[in-house]
Write a protein that holds these residues in place. Structure first.
Motif, PDB file in Angstrom:
ATOM      1  N   PRO A  26       0.815  -1.230   0.000  1.00  0.00           N
ATOM      2  CA  PRO A  26       0.000   0.000   0.000  1.00  0.00           C
ATOM      3  C   PRO A  26       0.842   1.271   0.000  1.00  0.00           C
ATOM      4  O   PRO A  26       1.992   1.282   0.430  1.00  0.00           O
ATOM      5  CB  PRO A  26      -0.804  -0.121   1.301  1.00  0.00           C
ATOM      6  CG  PRO A  26       0.049  -0.982   2.191  1.00  0.00           C
ATOM      7  CD  PRO A  26       0.762  -1.942   1.281  1.00  0.00           C
ATOM      8  N   THR A  28       0.414   5.013   1.613  1.00  0.00           N
ATOM      9  CA  THR A  28      -0.408   5.628   2.653  1.00  0.00           C
ATOM     10  C   THR A  28      -0.769   7.072   2.304  1.00  0.00           C
ATOM     11  O   THR A  28      -0.075   7.734   1.523  1.00  0.00           O
ATOM     12  CB  THR A  28       0.316   5.619   4.004  1.00  0.00           C
ATOM     13  OG1 THR A  28       1.462   6.491   3.923  1.00  0.00           O
ATOM     14  CG2 THR A  28       0.756   4.212   4.393  1.00  0.00           C
ATOM     15  N   GLU A  29      -1.829   7.547   2.923  1.00  0.00           N
ATOM     16  CA  GLU A  29      -2.181   8.955   2.772  1.00  0.00           C
ATOM     17  C   GLU A  29      -1.055   9.846   3.280  1.00  0.00           C
ATOM     18  O   GLU A  29      -0.776  10.901   2.695  1.00  0.00           O
ATOM     19  CB  GLU A  29      -3.475   9.262   3.527  1.00  0.00           C
ATOM     20  CG  GLU A  29      -3.910  10.702   3.386  1.00  0.00           C
ATOM     21  CD  GLU A  29      -5.234  11.006   4.054  1.00  0.00           C
ATOM     22  OE1 GLU A  29      -5.487  12.199   4.326  1.00  0.00           O
ATOM     23  OE2 GLU A  29      -6.023  10.069   4.310  1.00  0.00           O
ATOM     24  N   LEU A  32       1.467  10.344   0.571  1.00  0.00           N
ATOM     25  CA  LEU A  32       0.982  11.260  -0.465  1.00  0.00           C
ATOM     26  C   LEU A  32       1.016  12.703   0.018  1.00  0.00           C
ATOM     27  O   LEU A  32       1.362  13.618  -0.737  1.00  0.00           O
ATOM     28  CB  LEU A  32      -0.429  10.868  -0.898  1.00  0.00           C
ATOM     29  CG  LEU A  32      -0.546   9.469  -1.524  1.00  0.00           C
ATOM     30  CD1 LEU A  32      -1.998   9.157  -1.839  1.00  0.00           C
ATOM     31  CD2 LEU A  32       0.333   9.332  -2.755  1.00  0.00           C
ATOM     32  N   PHE A  55      -5.545  11.591  -6.796  1.00  0.00           N
ATOM     33  CA  PHE A  55      -4.913  10.328  -6.423  1.00  0.00           C
ATOM     34  C   PHE A  55      -5.980   9.240  -6.461  1.00  0.00           C
ATOM     35  O   PHE A  55      -6.863   9.205  -5.599  1.00  0.00           O
ATOM     36  CB  PHE A  55      -4.302  10.421  -5.025  1.00  0.00           C
ATOM     37  CG  PHE A  55      -3.084  11.296  -4.935  1.00  0.00           C
ATOM     38  CD1 PHE A  55      -1.891  10.922  -5.525  1.00  0.00           C
ATOM     39  CD2 PHE A  55      -3.129  12.495  -4.229  1.00  0.00           C
ATOM     40  CE1 PHE A  55      -0.754  11.728  -5.421  1.00  0.00           C
ATOM     41  CE2 PHE A  55      -2.000  13.303  -4.117  1.00  0.00           C
ATOM     42  CZ  PHE A  55      -0.812  12.907  -4.717  1.00  0.00           C
ATOM     43  N   ARG A  57      -7.033   5.778  -5.678  1.00  0.00           N
ATOM     44  CA  ARG A  57      -6.541   4.748  -4.749  1.00  0.00           C
ATOM     45  C   ARG A  57      -7.400   3.496  -4.758  1.00  0.00           C
ATOM     46  O   ARG A  57      -6.906   2.425  -4.443  1.00  0.00           O
ATOM     47  CB  ARG A  57      -6.483   5.327  -3.338  1.00  0.00           C
ATOM     48  CG  ARG A  57      -5.559   6.515  -3.248  1.00  0.00           C
ATOM     49  CD  ARG A  57      -5.605   7.266  -1.940  1.00  0.00           C
ATOM     50  NE  ARG A  57      -6.162   6.548  -0.839  1.00  0.00           N
ATOM     51  CZ  ARG A  57      -6.032   6.894   0.426  1.00  0.00           C
ATOM     52  NH1 ARG A  57      -5.349   7.959   0.737  1.00  0.00           N
ATOM     53  NH2 ARG A  57      -6.580   6.203   1.381  1.00  0.00           N
ATOM     54  N   SER A  58      -8.651   3.598  -5.096  1.00  0.00           N
ATOM     55  CA  SER A  58      -9.540   2.434  -5.045  1.00  0.00           C
ATOM     56  C   SER A  58      -9.617   1.762  -6.410  1.00  0.00           C
ATOM     57  O   SER A  58      -9.430   2.414  -7.451  1.00  0.00           O
ATOM     58  CB  SER A  58     -10.941   2.860  -4.606  1.00  0.00           C
ATOM     59  OG  SER A  58     -11.558   3.626  -5.624  1.00  0.00           O
ATOM     60  N   LYS A  62      -9.858   3.535 -10.298  1.00  0.00           N
ATOM     61  CA  LYS A  62      -9.004   3.158 -11.426  1.00  0.00           C
ATOM     62  C   LYS A  62      -9.823   2.578 -12.583  1.00  0.00           C
ATOM     63  O   LYS A  62      -9.482   2.775 -13.746  1.00  0.00           O
ATOM     64  CB  LYS A  62      -7.921   2.189 -10.966  1.00  0.00           C
ATOM     65  CG  LYS A  62      -6.843   2.871 -10.123  1.00  0.00           C
ATOM     66  CD  LYS A  62      -5.734   1.933  -9.750  1.00  0.00           C
ATOM     67  CE  LYS A  62      -5.972   1.393  -8.373  1.00  0.00           C
ATOM     68  NZ  LYS A  62      -4.929   0.496  -7.888  1.00  0.00           N
ATOM     69  N   PRO A  81      -0.602   0.690  -6.926  1.00  0.00           N
ATOM     70  CA  PRO A  81      -1.331   0.993  -5.698  1.00  0.00           C
ATOM     71  C   PRO A  81      -2.069   2.334  -5.756  1.00  0.00           C
ATOM     72  O   PRO A  81      -3.173   2.460  -5.253  1.00  0.00           O
ATOM     73  CB  PRO A  81      -0.239   1.004  -4.630  1.00  0.00           C
ATOM     74  CG  PRO A  81       0.807   0.081  -5.171  1.00  0.00           C
ATOM     75  CD  PRO A  81       0.797   0.315  -6.655  1.00  0.00           C
ATOM     76  N   VAL A  82      -1.436   3.318  -6.394  1.00  0.00           N
ATOM     77  CA  VAL A  82      -2.061   4.626  -6.590  1.00  0.00           C
ATOM     78  C   VAL A  82      -1.739   5.086  -8.006  1.00  0.00           C
ATOM     79  O   VAL A  82      -0.621   4.893  -8.486  1.00  0.00           O
ATOM     80  CB  VAL A  82      -1.530   5.672  -5.575  1.00  0.00           C
ATOM     81  CG1 VAL A  82      -2.039   7.070  -5.900  1.00  0.00           C
ATOM     82  CG2 VAL A  82      -1.913   5.295  -4.156  1.00  0.00           C
ATOM     83  N   GLY A 173       3.998   3.694  -6.043  1.00  0.00           N
ATOM     84  CA  GLY A 173       4.037   2.522  -5.168  1.00  0.00           C
ATOM     85  C   GLY A 173       5.454   2.000  -5.078  1.00  0.00           C
ATOM     86  O   GLY A 173       6.425   2.751  -5.258  1.00  0.00           O
TER      87      GLY A 173
END
Length: 196
Positions: A26, A28-29, A32, A55, A57-58, A62, A81-82, A173
């Protein structure tokens, strides 16, 4: 003048690679936010700061991007991942009274001049995009910038009011070392640079 040591230069440039595949780890926020906190200090003309970032992320976010991607970019984008969509605010100048406070008339240079504003926004968001990649590496993330996508589709899906336009995408990532291409040659100083 202070300079970076060889370890820092390796992290940011010499050993850093554009990523084409990702490990399932992952982002993380906090990472970012740190990325942005670093990149925001890079200069732009008149401190205009036109860059806008989404961003994704989910998996659902995407999936919204997937129809705009060229086929050879789908797998690496969906597995990142992002995925950041880096765009530019075509009305960045509305912030100039705050971001360029010593010239309260700066906004008038761009109002009613959409071509000039668009060129300025695109150029400076591209500069900020370079800072973004370096800042990502500085916080321990790999980056996979790409331009193989349909900008109008991305803009219609994510910025439908037309104010923000997409510039490029960047996966973030931990890169999969098995999916990194061999480093391609770079042009030499004398091929690129002229001393006058």
């Amino acid at each position: 003048m202070n300079t970076l040591d060889s370890h820092a230069l390796d992290l940011l440039f010499h050993e850093a690679r554009s990523q084409n595949g990702w490990r399932d780890e992952p982002v993380t926020e906090e990472q970012l936010r740190r990325l942005y906190e670093i990149m925001q200090w890079g200069p732009t003309s008149m401190n205009c700061q036109p860059l806008r970032i989404l961003f994704l992320r989910s998996p659902e976010a995407k999936e919204r991007l997937q129809p705009a991607l060229m086929p050879n970019n789908v797998a690496k984008t969906m597995s990142a991942p992002v995925v950041a969509i880096l765009g530019y605010d075509t009305k960045f100048y509305e912030n100039l009274p705050r971001t360029f406070p010593h010239n309260q008339k700066a906004k008038s240079l761009f109002e009613d001049k959409p071509d000039f504003a668009d060129t300025t926004a695109f150029r400076n968001s591209s500069i900020q995009g370079g800072y973004f990649i370096i800042a990502a590496r500085a916080v321990g993330l790999d980056a996979g910038p790409m331009s193989g996508f349909a900008n109008p589709k991305v803009d219609a899906e994510f910025w439908p009011d037309g104010r923000v336009k997409s510039n490029f995408l960047c996966g973030l990532g931990q890169g999969d070392p098995e999916k990194v291409f061999n480093r391609s040659p770079r042009l030499a100083f004398d091929e690129v640079c002229t001393l006058v």
